[in-house]
Scaffold this motif. Structure first.
Motif, mmCIF file in Angstrom:
data_model
loop_
_atom_site.group_PDB
_atom_site.id
_atom_site.type_symbol
_atom_site.label_atom_id
_atom_site.label_comp_id
_atom_site.label_asym_id
_atom_site.label_seq_id
_atom_site.Cartn_x
_atom_site.Cartn_y
_atom_site.Cartn_z
ATOM 1 N N UNK A 506 0.821 -1.228 0.000
ATOM 2 C CA UNK A 506 0.000 0.000 0.000
ATOM 3 C C UNK A 506 0.849 1.270 0.000
ATOM 4 N N UNK A 507 1.888 1.282 -0.802
ATOM 5 C CA UNK A 507 2.705 2.480 -0.921
ATOM 6 C C UNK A 507 3.705 2.695 0.191
ATOM 7 N N UNK A 554 4.563 17.323 7.379
ATOM 8 C CA UNK A 554 3.483 16.834 6.518
ATOM 9 C C UNK A 554 3.731 15.393 6.074
ATOM 10 N N UNK A 555 4.963 15.112 5.649
ATOM 11 C CA UNK A 555 5.281 13.748 5.212
ATOM 12 C C UNK A 555 5.185 12.756 6.359
ATOM 13 N N UNK A 556 5.570 13.201 7.564
ATOM 14 C CA UNK A 556 5.481 12.326 8.724
ATOM 15 C C UNK A 556 4.031 12.037 9.087
ATOM 16 N N UNK A 557 3.192 13.077 9.075
ATOM 17 C CA UNK A 557 1.771 12.880 9.387
ATOM 18 C C UNK A 557 1.123 11.944 8.368
ATOM 19 N N UNK A 558 1.508 12.103 7.093
ATOM 20 C CA UNK A 558 0.968 11.230 6.046
ATOM 21 C C UNK A 558 1.386 9.780 6.281
ATOM 22 N N UNK A 559 2.651 9.572 6.683
ATOM 23 C CA UNK A 559 3.138 8.226 6.965
ATOM 24 C C UNK A 559 2.408 7.622 8.144
ATOM 25 N N UNK A 560 2.257 8.383 9.232
ATOM 26 C CA UNK A 560 1.585 7.884 10.433
ATOM 27 C C UNK A 560 0.151 7.489 10.109
ATOM 28 N N UNK A 561 -0.534 8.323 9.305
ATOM 29 C CA UNK A 561 -1.916 8.033 8.922
ATOM 30 C C UNK A 561 -1.999 6.749 8.101
#
Length: 571
Positions: A506-507, A554-561
């Protein structure tokens, strides 16, 4: 150009002073050619029986091919005696037919064979039958001698590499050669193939068993010799004797015996089994070895197919790690960029939070519980090993009794051998873990010492409370990425890491890190563009040092999500 004498020399095996060596045969052939005023060409078969057809003896087959050429100059086929050329009527008829058709005379030493003389032809046929009978009788006597020597603990013929014989022909360990046997197993377990080991032995000037009086041994190491050593059970103290018979040119097992000879063990059984497993692991490698270039070589594995991730260059000439089976299209797991994964793993493992905090801050009760669990697992593996030994004995019984052929049994024997090696390796690893837990203080001291060598700082248990954190990180970054030698980095990682499985889903890259230590596996997620990483258990985050500027929050929040959704769906 003068006519040519084809000098054919052959010997089945070394028989010391009883038989005539190949060099001696050749010298007599040269003397014969010189007396005839002819040139000569030498053909020699070493280790081939005279009962074999000409097509199964390389030199004899080449000789006959040379005779039938249109421009052939061969006019005489010379052998020191008839039995050098053939033993038995089938090979005799093959060779004589070719020679007669192409007007080539046959000489046994100085005597020309005259096929037109009825009496001489009769004598030749009788000698051929007698020669075949002699071979059969010799084989029977040799087998009996081998069996007796086996029962008496004696060597038959030349002792294997690593051993010598005493005045009673009993095997004893040759310590000078034994150290190289241990090295071969060590190098093989470390990932070197048999050809690489042979080349290394040559580069280091290690002597083979070469003896100028025994032409069957070479001055050079080759892959066949190394392979034979790595597959010989004698080196861990088990001597095997197999009786074979040949039916329709195929070998069939008649009987098999194995006796324990612990006084002849050069390595332990665990080492032998690790080496056996290394053969399976090395099968997944294709192409040039690149461990000198790739820090994580031998540690990364594909979670889809179980194959290794090997270092490669992609179609943009970027260095990547790639699943080995992806080359033939059987695996779709994604490549992972070398620079990002190496930098991350090195920082992740060497900053103290994994090796030190996870291990050193555990309660004593945890160690006691783990020792009990590991001891129970060890007992189960020992029982499984005994069962596999029984299965092996049954397989040998079926082969000897003729209920199953060797080809029918081969898959089962390979399965038992492989599983036994895997079980033995697990036993070794668990035993190491139990010892490490039992000697907890020693393990802590070793890890603390390694950590100090890497970072230049002594571990105090709480990294965040260091007086000058900024100075620490600056010094640490310099040591990790600039000053610490590459080979030492690789040695450090292989010491503490067992394997890292790579799963692109999933990416996201999901890395499962397994240790050679009594600590739990760790799961780490990385985004597909290699901007950020997240330790799932501790929630610690990492900037992967991507050369492009990016919005870390932003990239970290996207990864955590994304990780949260993935983990929720997997429940």
């Amino acid at each position: 150009m003068k006519d040519v004498v084809a000098i054919y020399a052959r010997i089945s095996q070394e028989k010391d002073d009883i038989d005539i060596s190949i060099p001696q045969q050749i010298e007599q052939g040269k003397t014969f050619a010189k007396a005839k005023g002819l040139d000569y060409q030498i053909y020699k078969d070493e280790g081939y029986s005279g009962t074999l057809p000409a097509t199964e003896r390389p030199a004899m087959y080449q000789l006959l091919q040379d005779i039938v050429k249109k421009d052939s100059k061969i006019k005489i086929l010379w052998g020191r005696e008839m039995f050098r050329l053939y033993r038995g009527n089938i090979p005799k008829m093959e060779i004589q037919m070719v020679c007669k058709k192409h007007n080539v005379d046959i000489y046994y030493a100085d005597k020309k064979f005259n096929s037109a003389d009825a009496l001489e032809k009769l004598m030749d046929n009788m000698l051929g039958v007698m020669g075949e009978f002699y071979v059969d009788l010799t084989k029977q006597n040799v087998k009996q001698a081998i069996r007796k020597n086996f029962d008496d603990g004696k060597a038959h013929g030349i002792a294997p590499y690593g051993y010598t014989t005493d005045e009673n022909k009993r095997l004893t360990i040759d310590e000078e050669q034994a150290k190289w046997v241990r090295k071969m197993f060590e190098w093989h377990i470390g990932g070197m193939g048999v050809t690489s080991i042979a080349n290394k032995l040559m580069d280091m000037g290690v002597q083979t068993m070469y003896d100028p009086d025994k032409t069957r041994y070479s001055k050079k190491w080759d892959r066949t010799t190394v392979y034979g050593i790595l597959n010989n059970k004698l080196y861990y103290g088990f001597r095997t004797h197999n009786d074979w018979r040949v039916v329709d040119r195929k070998r069939e097992l008649i009987s098999s015996r194995e006796i324990e000879v612990p006084h002849l063990a050069i390595i332990d059984e665990m080492t032998y089994n690790e080496s056996s497993l290394a053969f399976e692991q090395l099968k997944s490698y294709t192409g040039k070895r690149t461990w000198h270039k790739y820090l994580l070589g031998g540690l990364l594995y594909c979670s889809y197919c179980g194959s290794r991730y090997n270092g490669r260059s992609d179609n943009r000439n970027e260095d990547v790690y790639r699943c080995n089976t992806k080359r033939n299209g059987s695996c779709k797991n994604r490549d992972i960029r070398k620079s990002y994964i190496e930098r991350f793993i090195w920082v992740y493992i060497s900053d103290g939070q994994i090796l030190l905090d996870s291990l050193l801050n555990r309660r004593n009760g945890d160690y006691e519980n783990n020792i009990e669990l590991l001891t129970n697992e060890l007992k189960a593996l020992e029982n499984r090993k005994e069962k596999l030994n029984s299965e092996w004995s049954r397989a040998i019984h079926f082969a000897v009794s003729g209920e199953l052929t060797e080809s029918e049994l081969r898959p089962e024997k390979e399965r038992i051998t492989k599983e036994k090696a895997e079980v033995s390796l697990k036993i070794k690893n668990i035993d190491k873990q139990i010892k490490a837990l039992s000697m907890n203080s020693n393990l802590r001291g070793q890890i603390e010492e390694d950590f100090e060598n890497i970072t230049g700082y002594k571990y105090n248990g709480v990294l965040s409370n260091m007086d000058d954190l900024r100075t620490y990180w600056s010094a640490r970054d310099k040591v990790l990425h600039k000053s610490y030698p590459y080979n030492e980095k690789q040695k450090f990682l292989n010491k503490y890491l067992n394997e890292i499985t790579v799963n692109y889903i999933n990416g996201l890259f999901k890395l499962t890190i397994k240790f050679n230590l009594p600590i739990e596996n760790k799961t780490v997620y990385m985004d597909r563009k290699f901007y950020v990483a997240l330790d799932y258990e501790s929630k610690r985050t990492y900037d992967l040092g991507h050369p492009k500027k990016h919005n870390f929050p932003n990239n970290l929040n996207s990864l955590i999500s994304s990780v949260k959704k993935l983990e929720e769906n997997s429940i």
